[in-house]
Design an enzyme around this catalytic site. Structure first.
Site, PDB file in Angstrom:
ATOM      1  N   LYS A  66       0.793  -1.234   0.000  1.00 56.56           N
ATOM      2  CA  LYS A  66       0.000   0.000   0.000  1.00 56.56           C
ATOM      3  C   LYS A  66       0.830   1.292   0.000  1.00 56.56           C
ATOM      4  CE  LYS A  66      -4.243  -1.629   2.176  1.00 56.56           C
ATOM      5  NZ  LYS A  66      -5.222  -1.369   3.241  1.00 56.56           N
ATOM      6  N   THR A 153       3.766   1.156  21.166  1.00 63.09           N
ATOM      7  CA  THR A 153       4.887   2.085  21.005  1.00 63.09           C
ATOM      8  C   THR A 153       4.298   3.499  20.984  1.00 63.09           C
ATOM      9  OG1 THR A 153       5.830   0.379  19.600  1.00 63.09           O
ATOM     10  CG2 THR A 153       6.951   2.509  19.583  1.00 63.09           C
TER      11      THR A 153
HETATM   12  P1  ATR Z   1      -1.415  -2.200   9.624  1.00 62.32           P
HETATM   13  O1  ATR Z   1      -0.969  -1.567   8.338  1.00 62.32           O
HETATM   14  O2  ATR Z   1      -2.204  -3.470   9.431  1.00 62.32           O
HETATM   15  O3  ATR Z   1      -2.090  -1.235  10.543  1.00 62.32           O
HETATM   16  P2  ATR Z   1       1.149  -1.946  10.893  1.00 62.32           P
HETATM   17  O4  ATR Z   1       1.347  -0.668  10.158  1.00 62.32           O
HETATM   18  O5  ATR Z   1       2.279  -2.908  10.964  1.00 62.32           O
HETATM   19  O6  ATR Z   1      -0.079  -2.745  10.311  1.00 62.32           O
HETATM   20  O7  ATR Z   1       0.660  -1.581  12.400  1.00 62.32           O
HETATM   21  C1  ATR Z   1       0.411  -2.541  13.329  1.00 62.32           C
HETATM   22  C2  ATR Z   1      -0.190  -1.906  14.595  1.00 62.32           C
HETATM   23  O8  ATR Z   1      -0.541  -2.983  15.467  1.00 62.32           O
HETATM   24  C3  ATR Z   1       0.766  -1.038  15.390  1.00 62.32           C
HETATM   25  O9  ATR Z   1       0.023  -0.092  16.126  1.00 62.32           O
HETATM   26  C4  ATR Z   1       1.419  -2.073  16.328  1.00 62.32           C
HETATM   27  O10 ATR Z   1       1.968  -1.532  17.504  1.00 62.32           O
HETATM   28  P3  ATR Z   1       3.488  -0.946  17.503  1.00 62.32           P
HETATM   29  O11 ATR Z   1       3.407   0.385  16.857  1.00 62.32           O
HETATM   30  O12 ATR Z   1       3.863  -0.899  18.931  1.00 62.32           O
HETATM   31  O13 ATR Z   1       4.304  -1.938  16.714  1.00 62.32           O
HETATM   32  C5  ATR Z   1       0.207  -2.881  16.676  1.00 62.32           C
HETATM   33  N1  ATR Z   1       0.516  -4.247  17.123  1.00 62.32           N
HETATM   34  C6  ATR Z   1       0.774  -5.321  16.354  1.00 62.32           C
HETATM   35  N2  ATR Z   1       0.967  -6.417  17.104  1.00 62.32           N
HETATM   36  C7  ATR Z   1       0.814  -6.027  18.380  1.00 62.32           C
HETATM   37  C8  ATR Z   1       0.879  -6.699  19.652  1.00 62.32           C
HETATM   38  N3  ATR Z   1       1.130  -8.006  19.733  1.00 62.32           N
HETATM   39  N4  ATR Z   1       0.655  -5.990  20.786  1.00 62.32           N
HETATM   40  C9  ATR Z   1       0.387  -4.670  20.718  1.00 62.32           C
HETATM   41  N5  ATR Z   1       0.313  -3.966  19.549  1.00 62.32           N
HETATM   42  C10 ATR Z   1       0.525  -4.643  18.411  1.00 62.32           C
END
Ligand code: ATR
Length: 280
Positions: A66, A153
């Site tokens: 994307k 984060t």
């Molecule tokens: P997408 O495009 O599907 O939104 P992404 O850009 O990789 O995917 O974002 C993933 C989101 O899910 C982020 O907010 C991530 O948190 P971080 O910014 O801390 O990485 C969150 N996320 C994914 N797995 C997680 C987990 N196990 N626990 C908490 N947050 C998670």
């Protein structure tokens, strides 16, 4: 020539986009076809120029392309520019133009569940990734009362808020504080992949302190009822599942390509049936 539409992503084998778009093409009386193309990252540039050379009428873009695709397109519309991602491409006079219908798709499904204007509602969003950005930057155009973000984060939540340049009243809040202050929010939106198949027992936040009138949305749609939504329903809260957003973005993409508004309820039924739920 029959119009050809498609999806590029990796993987695309389980995507339901071909099912809903082919049904919509048939219903619209368009003798065309929508096909899922599995494209790896190192083939993206070639795939995009191939799409253009073959004169494909339009295509969707999904994970992981994307953001990367933007550099290979001829033009990017203002919304996609703001969301910094493209999920829909249309061939316009030989040029590939990138759009993003994810935010509007989400907003459309959310509005169906709300009985108050956005300006009277306080939102909490969990997550700050790509999907969260689409939702946040779209909501920033509609001025909700407030829209806080919590994320594992916290810096990512802060930087997302900064990119809206003050258009929306927001704070970045650590997860534990958000959980404590959950009673302040009218709408809780979950945008991460927590709870998605096969990790169906995971949930991003405890809802015990949520307002009794809160609406809980999850953009995960496999399963349709995530653990978060089943806990919300158990507490008597209103829920919005992720199928609505998926169908909403697809319906808007279909409109961009054909000028025809598809039957979103039928699209939703196809998805629910495929996921093993009860069709609406
Ligand atoms: P997408 O495009 O599907 O939104 P992404 O850009 O990789 O995917 O974002 C993933 C989101 O899910 C982020 O907010 C991530 O948190 P971080 O910014 O801390 O990485 C969150 N996320 C994914 N797995 C997680 C987990 N196990 N626990 C908490 N947050 C998670």
């Amino acid at each position: 020539m029959k119009p050809l539409y498609g999806l590029i992503g990796y993987p695309v084998g389980h995507s339901m986009s071909p099912d809903i778009h082919n049904a919509a093409l048939k219903d619209a009386g368009i003798d065309g076809h929508y096909h899922g193309f599995q494209v790896e990252e190192h083939d993206l540039a070639d795939a995009v120029s191939g799409m253009k050379a073959l004169g494909i009428s339009g295509f969707n873009v999904t994970v992981p392309h994307k953001v990367e695709i933007m550099q290979y397109l001829d033009k990017i519309d203002v919304t996609a520019e703001r969301l910094r991602a493209v999920n829909t491409v249309r061939l316009e006079k030989g040029q590939l133009v990138g759009y993003n219908t994810d935010g509007e798709g989400f907003l459309h499904s959310l509005l169906e569940a709300l009985d108050q204007p956005l300006s009277e509602l306080s939102f909490l969003m969990i997550g700050a990734g790509g999907a969260a950005r689409a939702i946040y930057m779209t909501m920033a155009e509609y001025t909700p009362k407030s829209f806080d973000i919590t994320n594992r984060t916290i810096e990512k939540a802060e930087s997302l808020i900064e990119s809206a340049e003050g258009k929306i009243t927001s704070s970045a809040i650590p997860l534990n504080q958000a959980e404590e202050r959950l009673g302040n929010y009218d709408v809780i939106i979950h945008t991460t992949s927590i709870g998605m198949y096969p990790n169906v027992e995971e949930t991003p936040i405890s809802l015990t302190k949520a307002k009794k009138t809160a609406v809980v949305c999850d953009i995960v749609y496999n399963p349709i009822e995530t653990k978060l939504l089943s806990e919300a329903a158990g507490l008597g809260l209103k829920t919005v599942d992720g199928v609505g957003m998926f169908v909403g973005q697809a319906a808007r993409a279909f409109e961009l390509w054909t000028g025809i508004t598809p039957d979103a309820r039928k699209m939703k039924s196809i998805v629910i049936e495929k996921l093993g739920g009860t069709p609406c």
